[in-house]
Design a protein around this motif. Structure first.
Motif, PDB file in Angstrom:
ATOM      1  N   ARG A  59      -4.454  -9.140  -5.221  1.00  0.00           N
ATOM      2  CA  ARG A  59      -3.013  -8.889  -5.290  1.00  0.00           C
ATOM      3  C   ARG A  59      -2.704  -7.391  -5.205  1.00  0.00           C
ATOM      4  N   LEU A  60      -3.503  -6.563  -5.858  1.00  0.00           N
ATOM      5  CA  LEU A  60      -3.300  -5.109  -5.766  1.00  0.00           C
ATOM      6  C   LEU A  60      -3.492  -4.621  -4.330  1.00  0.00           C
ATOM      7  N   ILE A  61      -4.524  -5.109  -3.682  1.00  0.00           N
ATOM      8  CA  ILE A  61      -4.804  -4.707  -2.299  1.00  0.00           C
ATOM      9  C   ILE A  61      -3.685  -5.173  -1.378  1.00  0.00           C
ATOM     10  N   ASP A  62      -3.258  -6.434  -1.514  1.00  0.00           N
ATOM     11  CA  ASP A  62      -2.181  -6.959  -0.669  1.00  0.00           C
ATOM     12  C   ASP A  62      -0.875  -6.204  -0.874  1.00  0.00           C
ATOM     13  N   ALA A  63      -0.561  -5.874  -2.134  1.00  0.00           N
ATOM     14  CA  ALA A  63       0.671  -5.136  -2.413  1.00  0.00           C
ATOM     15  C   ALA A  63       0.623  -3.753  -1.778  1.00  0.00           C
ATOM     16  N   THR A  64      -0.519  -3.105  -1.848  1.00  0.00           N
ATOM     17  CA  THR A  64      -0.656  -1.769  -1.262  1.00  0.00           C
ATOM     18  C   THR A  64      -0.588  -1.843   0.260  1.00  0.00           C
ATOM     19  N   LEU A  65      -1.232  -2.825   0.857  1.00  0.00           N
ATOM     20  CA  LEU A  65      -1.154  -3.005   2.309  1.00  0.00           C
ATOM     21  C   LEU A  65       0.292  -3.222   2.755  1.00  0.00           C
ATOM     22  N   ALA A  66       1.042  -3.993   1.998  1.00  0.00           N
ATOM     23  CA  ALA A  66       2.435  -4.269   2.343  1.00  0.00           C
ATOM     24  C   ALA A  66       3.307  -3.020   2.244  1.00  0.00           C
ATOM     25  N   ASP A  67       2.942  -2.107   1.357  1.00  0.00           N
ATOM     26  CA  ASP A  67       3.724  -0.876   1.177  1.00  0.00           C
ATOM     27  C   ASP A  67       3.474   0.167   2.270  1.00  0.00           C
ATOM     28  N   TYR A  68       2.384   0.045   2.997  1.00  0.00           N
ATOM     29  CA  TYR A  68       2.011   1.062   3.982  1.00  0.00           C
ATOM     30  C   TYR A  68       1.703   0.457   5.352  1.00  0.00           C
ATOM     31  N   PRO A  69       2.670  -0.198   5.977  1.00  0.00           N
ATOM     32  CA  PRO A  69       2.400  -0.839   7.275  1.00  0.00           C
ATOM     33  C   PRO A  69       2.035   0.157   8.377  1.00  0.00           C
ATOM     34  N   ALA A  70       2.605   1.349   8.342  1.00  0.00           N
ATOM     35  CA  ALA A  70       2.267   2.342   9.376  1.00  0.00           C
ATOM     36  C   ALA A  70       0.814   2.786   9.235  1.00  0.00           C
ATOM     37  N   LEU A  71       0.374   2.964   8.009  1.00  0.00           N
ATOM     38  CA  LEU A  71      -1.014   3.348   7.778  1.00  0.00           C
ATOM     39  C   LEU A  71      -1.965   2.256   8.275  1.00  0.00           C
ATOM     40  N   VAL A  72      -1.620   1.004   8.003  1.00  0.00           N
ATOM     41  CA  VAL A  72      -2.428  -0.122   8.488  1.00  0.00           C
ATOM     42  C   VAL A  72      -2.472  -0.103  10.014  1.00  0.00           C
ATOM     43  N   HIS A  73      -1.332   0.155  10.629  1.00  0.00           N
ATOM     44  CA  HIS A  73      -1.263   0.180  12.094  1.00  0.00           C
ATOM     45  C   HIS A  73      -2.174   1.261  12.677  1.00  0.00           C
ATOM     46  N   TYR A  74      -2.118   2.463  12.117  1.00  0.00           N
ATOM     47  CA  TYR A  74      -2.893   3.576  12.672  1.00  0.00           C
ATOM     48  C   TYR A  74      -4.374   3.544  12.292  1.00  0.00           C
ATOM     49  N   MET A  75      -4.685   3.051  11.104  1.00  0.00           N
ATOM     50  CA  MET A  75      -6.091   2.990  10.684  1.00  0.00           C
ATOM     51  C   MET A  75      -6.792   1.744  11.199  1.00  0.00           C
ATOM     52  N   GLY A  76      -6.023   0.676  11.379  1.00  0.00           N
ATOM     53  CA  GLY A  76      -6.602  -0.622  11.712  1.00  0.00           C
ATOM     54  C   GLY A  76      -6.733  -1.440  10.432  1.00  0.00           C
ATOM     55  N   ASP A  77      -6.644  -2.741  10.571  1.00  0.00           N
ATOM     56  CA  ASP A  77      -6.641  -3.634   9.412  1.00  0.00           C
ATOM     57  C   ASP A  77      -7.867  -3.458   8.524  1.00  0.00           C
ATOM     58  N   GLN A  78      -9.045  -3.554   9.105  1.00  0.00           N
ATOM     59  CA  GLN A  78     -10.275  -3.532   8.303  1.00  0.00           C
ATOM     60  C   GLN A  78     -10.502  -2.171   7.656  1.00  0.00           C
ATOM     61  N   GLU A  79     -10.318  -1.105   8.402  1.00  0.00           N
ATOM     62  CA  GLU A  79     -10.535   0.229   7.862  1.00  0.00           C
ATOM     63  C   GLU A  79      -9.563   0.523   6.719  1.00  0.00           C
ATOM     64  N   CYS A  80      -8.313   0.160   6.906  1.00  0.00           N
ATOM     65  CA  CYS A  80      -7.306   0.388   5.873  1.00  0.00           C
ATOM     66  C   CYS A  80      -7.609  -0.463   4.643  1.00  0.00           C
ATOM     67  N   CYS A  81      -7.963  -1.713   4.849  1.00  0.00           N
ATOM     68  CA  CYS A  81      -8.307  -2.608   3.743  1.00  0.00           C
ATOM     69  C   CYS A  81      -9.508  -2.057   2.969  1.00  0.00           C
ATOM     70  N   ASP A  82     -10.512  -1.577   3.671  1.00  0.00           N
ATOM     71  CA  ASP A  82     -11.690  -0.996   3.011  1.00  0.00           C
ATOM     72  C   ASP A  82     -11.313   0.231   2.180  1.00  0.00           C
ATOM     73  N   ALA A  83     -10.438   1.082   2.735  1.00  0.00           N
ATOM     74  CA  ALA A  83     -10.005   2.285   2.016  1.00  0.00           C
ATOM     75  C   ALA A  83      -9.216   1.905   0.763  1.00  0.00           C
ATOM     76  N   ILE A  84      -8.357   0.912   0.869  1.00  0.00           N
ATOM     77  CA  ILE A  84      -7.564   0.486  -0.279  1.00  0.00           C
ATOM     78  C   ILE A  84      -8.449  -0.176  -1.333  1.00  0.00           C
ATOM     79  N   LYS A  85      -9.433  -0.964  -0.904  1.00  0.00           N
ATOM     80  CA  LYS A  85     -10.379  -1.552  -1.863  1.00  0.00           C
ATOM     81  C   LYS A  85     -11.100  -0.455  -2.645  1.00  0.00           C
ATOM     82  N   ALA A  86     -11.524   0.578  -1.945  1.00  0.00           N
ATOM     83  CA  ALA A  86     -12.204   1.690  -2.611  1.00  0.00           C
ATOM     84  C   ALA A  86     -11.258   2.399  -3.572  1.00  0.00           C
TER      85      ALA A  86
END
Length: 87
Positions: free
Chosen positions: A51-78
């Motif tokens: 839930r924390l990861i999903d909430a953060t991903l939802a707050d930063y759609p531009a970052l997800v777009h530029y980093m890519g889904d997996q890379e951004c998800c990995d960074a947020i998990k860390a």
């Protein structure tokens, strides 16, 4: 500290700091014992992180777009792992 405050602290420690030992005795056994108390708590803790990861991903759609889904998800998990909630 009241019993309720101690229970909340134990739940916080189990969820955020991944220390379930203090919380395990406070959880009632499942009716059919399908899952152990430890497994049930682990499911809840895993859901907390998701839930924390999903909430953060939802707050930063531009970052997800530029980093890519997996890379951004990995960074947020860390980030979630490195900066646990204090409350």
């Amino acid at each position: 500290m009241s019993a309720y405050a101690a229970q909340l602290q134990a739940l916080h420690d189990a969820m955020v700091h991944k220390h379930p030992d203090a919380m395990l005795p406070l959880i009632k056994p499942a009716r059919h014992n399908e899952l152990s108390t430890h497994t049930r708590l682990a499911v809840y803790a895993g859901g907390y992180d998701i839930r924390l990861i999903d909430a953060t991903l939802a707050d930063y759609p531009a970052l997800v777009h530029y980093m890519g889904d997996q890379e951004c998800c990995d960074a947020i998990k860390a980030f979630v792992s490195a900066t646990p909630s204090r409350y």
